[in-house]
Design an enzyme around this catalytic site. Structure first.
Site, PDB file in Angstrom:
ATOM      1  N   CYS A 102       0.852  -1.192   0.000  1.00  0.00           N
ATOM      2  CA  CYS A 102       0.000   0.000   0.000  1.00  0.00           C
ATOM      3  C   CYS A 102       0.890   1.246   0.000  1.00  0.00           C
ATOM      4  CB  CYS A 102      -0.898   0.010   1.233  1.00  0.00           C
ATOM      5  SG  CYS A 102      -1.852   1.548   1.339  1.00  0.00           S
ATOM      6  N   GLU A 132       3.398  -6.149   8.349  1.00  0.00           N
ATOM      7  CA  GLU A 132       3.756  -4.747   8.074  1.00  0.00           C
ATOM      8  C   GLU A 132       4.947  -4.318   8.941  1.00  0.00           C
ATOM      9  OE1 GLU A 132       0.591  -1.737   8.207  1.00  0.00           O
ATOM     10  OE2 GLU A 132       2.134  -0.258   8.701  1.00  0.00           O
ATOM     11  N   CYS A 199      -3.337   5.225   8.995  1.00  0.00           N
ATOM     12  CA  CYS A 199      -3.874   5.692   7.715  1.00  0.00           C
ATOM     13  C   CYS A 199      -5.306   6.194   7.832  1.00  0.00           C
ATOM     14  CB  CYS A 199      -3.781   4.571   6.684  1.00  0.00           C
ATOM     15  SG  CYS A 199      -5.018   3.311   6.948  1.00  0.00           S
ATOM     16  N   SER A 227      -6.204  -9.916  10.918  1.00  0.00           N
ATOM     17  CA  SER A 227      -6.331  -8.550  10.403  1.00  0.00           C
ATOM     18  C   SER A 227      -6.197  -7.563  11.561  1.00  0.00           C
ATOM     19  CB  SER A 227      -7.694  -8.385   9.714  1.00  0.00           C
ATOM     20  OG  SER A 227      -8.018  -7.018   9.626  1.00  0.00           O
ATOM     21  N   SER A 228      -5.098  -6.823  11.556  1.00  0.00           N
ATOM     22  CA  SER A 228      -4.829  -5.882  12.655  1.00  0.00           C
ATOM     23  C   SER A 228      -5.941  -4.844  12.760  1.00  0.00           C
ATOM     24  CB  SER A 228      -3.484  -5.206  12.395  1.00  0.00           C
ATOM     25  OG  SER A 228      -3.289  -4.145  13.275  1.00  0.00           O
ATOM     26  N   ASN A 229      -6.326  -4.258  11.616  1.00  0.00           N
ATOM     27  CA  ASN A 229      -7.310  -3.169  11.719  1.00  0.00           C
ATOM     28  C   ASN A 229      -8.674  -3.679  12.187  1.00  0.00           C
ATOM     29  OD1 ASN A 229      -9.424  -2.847   9.361  1.00  0.00           O
ATOM     30  ND2 ASN A 229      -7.585  -3.771   8.478  1.00  0.00           N
TER      31      ASN A 229
HETATM   32  S1  SF4 Z   1      -5.509  -0.141   5.931  1.00  0.00           S
HETATM   33 FE1  SF4 Z   1      -4.518   1.792   5.319  1.00  0.00          FE
HETATM   34  S2  SF4 Z   1      -2.346   1.301   5.102  1.00  0.00           S
HETATM   35 FE2  SF4 Z   1      -3.485  -0.655   5.118  1.00  0.00          FE
HETATM   36  S3  SF4 Z   1      -3.882  -1.090   2.979  1.00  0.00           S
HETATM   37 FE3  SF4 Z   1      -5.637   0.056   3.713  1.00  0.00          FE
HETATM   38  S4  SF4 Z   1      -5.165   2.238   3.225  1.00  0.00           S
HETATM   39 FE4  SF4 Z   1      -3.266   1.064   3.092  1.00  0.00          FE
END
Ligand code: SF4
Length: 311
Positions: A102, A132, A199, A227-229
């Protein structure tokens, strides 16, 4: 139960971010242009459904380049980014590669490099072993970048000389703020990014969860265990006031019995989770009870990233 109605508060924005869309596009375009198979190093994005779909189209997923049997085929690097040693290894082995990192992760890599060139030791705030983090740490010599995961780590780290920090892109906005606060106490001259590294997609998805979690009896995040997010969204929902917040991975049964007892539930999805899974989850609930849906949009997103020139 069919005479009861559950209200689903649907968070927006949710689901795919621009980096995920681009990474999936890259694999699909590479398959179109070079034919199957195309190798992909690591899950292109952390979602089993996305990976399975690409496997059906001819992608072969490997963890390391050493697992590639046919070196005449292209390999795509995942959205999470790779240590510098990986493209170097591909070049060495004469494997053609397409980098789907990304652009917002690449921005962090370049930042870390710039600080390093200017004589700083870099602190990376992030989660150990996440790809990452491995990729960002692998941009610099080992002794020049140190990982901080917690406030405790921030209190105990020892660095002599100028210090700068960068962060993983998918962290909790609030937890990271606290860690940066501690680092600033220890190193008042610490240099940070011009624009923060977490981000836009992570920030927006967390904001939209914060807006609705407190009024929900249960909160669900469609996403994967790696998945961290997505995992951060579950934590954010809990902190925002919905103690019963869970990740829905589609790998075990949905907690339908608990859901049908609620009057109001919240729902969102991580940046690597397809919208179809959100809709499948709603369809499943509808089999057991009446549902009304209210989508609460916090921000409009219009970010897109260009594909690499070779595609
Ligand atoms: S979560 Fe943010 S850093 Fe990760 S791929 Fe999506 S836009 Fe890019």
């Amino acid at each position: 139960m069919k005479n009861k109605e559950i209200k689903i508060l649907l968070a927006a924005p949710r689901g795919f971010c621009a980096g995920v869309v681009r990474a999936i596009d890259i694999v699909e375009k590479a398959l179109d242009k070079y034919g199957a198979p195309v190798y992909v190093r690591h899950e292109i994005v952390h979602n089993k459904h996305v990976v399975d779909d690409l496997k059906k189209k001819g992608a072969i997923f490997v963890e390391e380049l050493s697992e590639i049997d046919d070196k005449s085929r292209p390999v795509v690097f995942s959205a999470h980014g790779v240590p510098k040693a990986v493209p170097a290894e591909a070049e060495n082995k004469k494997i053609f590669y397409v980098d789907a990192t990304c652009p917002l992760v690449t921005k962090v890599h370049r930042e870390a490099e710039r600080h390093h060139k200017n004589g700083y030791t870099i602190i990376l705030i992030g989660h150990k072993d996440h790809p990452e983090v491995i990729g960002t740490m692998g941009q610099l010599p080992k002794e020049k970048i140190k990982l901080v995961e917690t406030i405790n780590d921030a209190n105990n780290i020892k660095i002599v000389g100028p210090v700068a920090y960068v962060t993983q892109t998918t962290l909790s906005v609030d937890d990271t703020k606290d860690i940066i606060g501690e680092l600033k106490k220890r190193y008042p001259n610490i240099k940070g990014p011009v624009k923060e590294d977490i981000c836009y997609a992570t920030t927006n998805r967390q904001d939209s969860v914060k807006q609705i979690a407190a009024e929900c009896e249960m909160f669900f995040v469609i996403g994967s265990n790696n998945s961290s997010n997505s995992k951060r969204l579950v934590e954010v929902a809990r902190k925002a006031g919905c103690k019963n917040s869970q990740l829905i991975t589609f790998e075990k049964d949905f907690p339908i019995k608990e859901i049908v007892k609620c009057n109001k539930i919240g729902l969102t999805s991580g940046a690597s989770a397809p919208e179809k899974l959100v809709q499948d989850f709603i369809t499943e609930i509808k089999k057991h009870t009446n549902v009304s849906i209210q989508e609460l949009s916090r921000t409009k997103e219009n970010v897109t990233f260009k594909l690499p020139k070779m595609l």
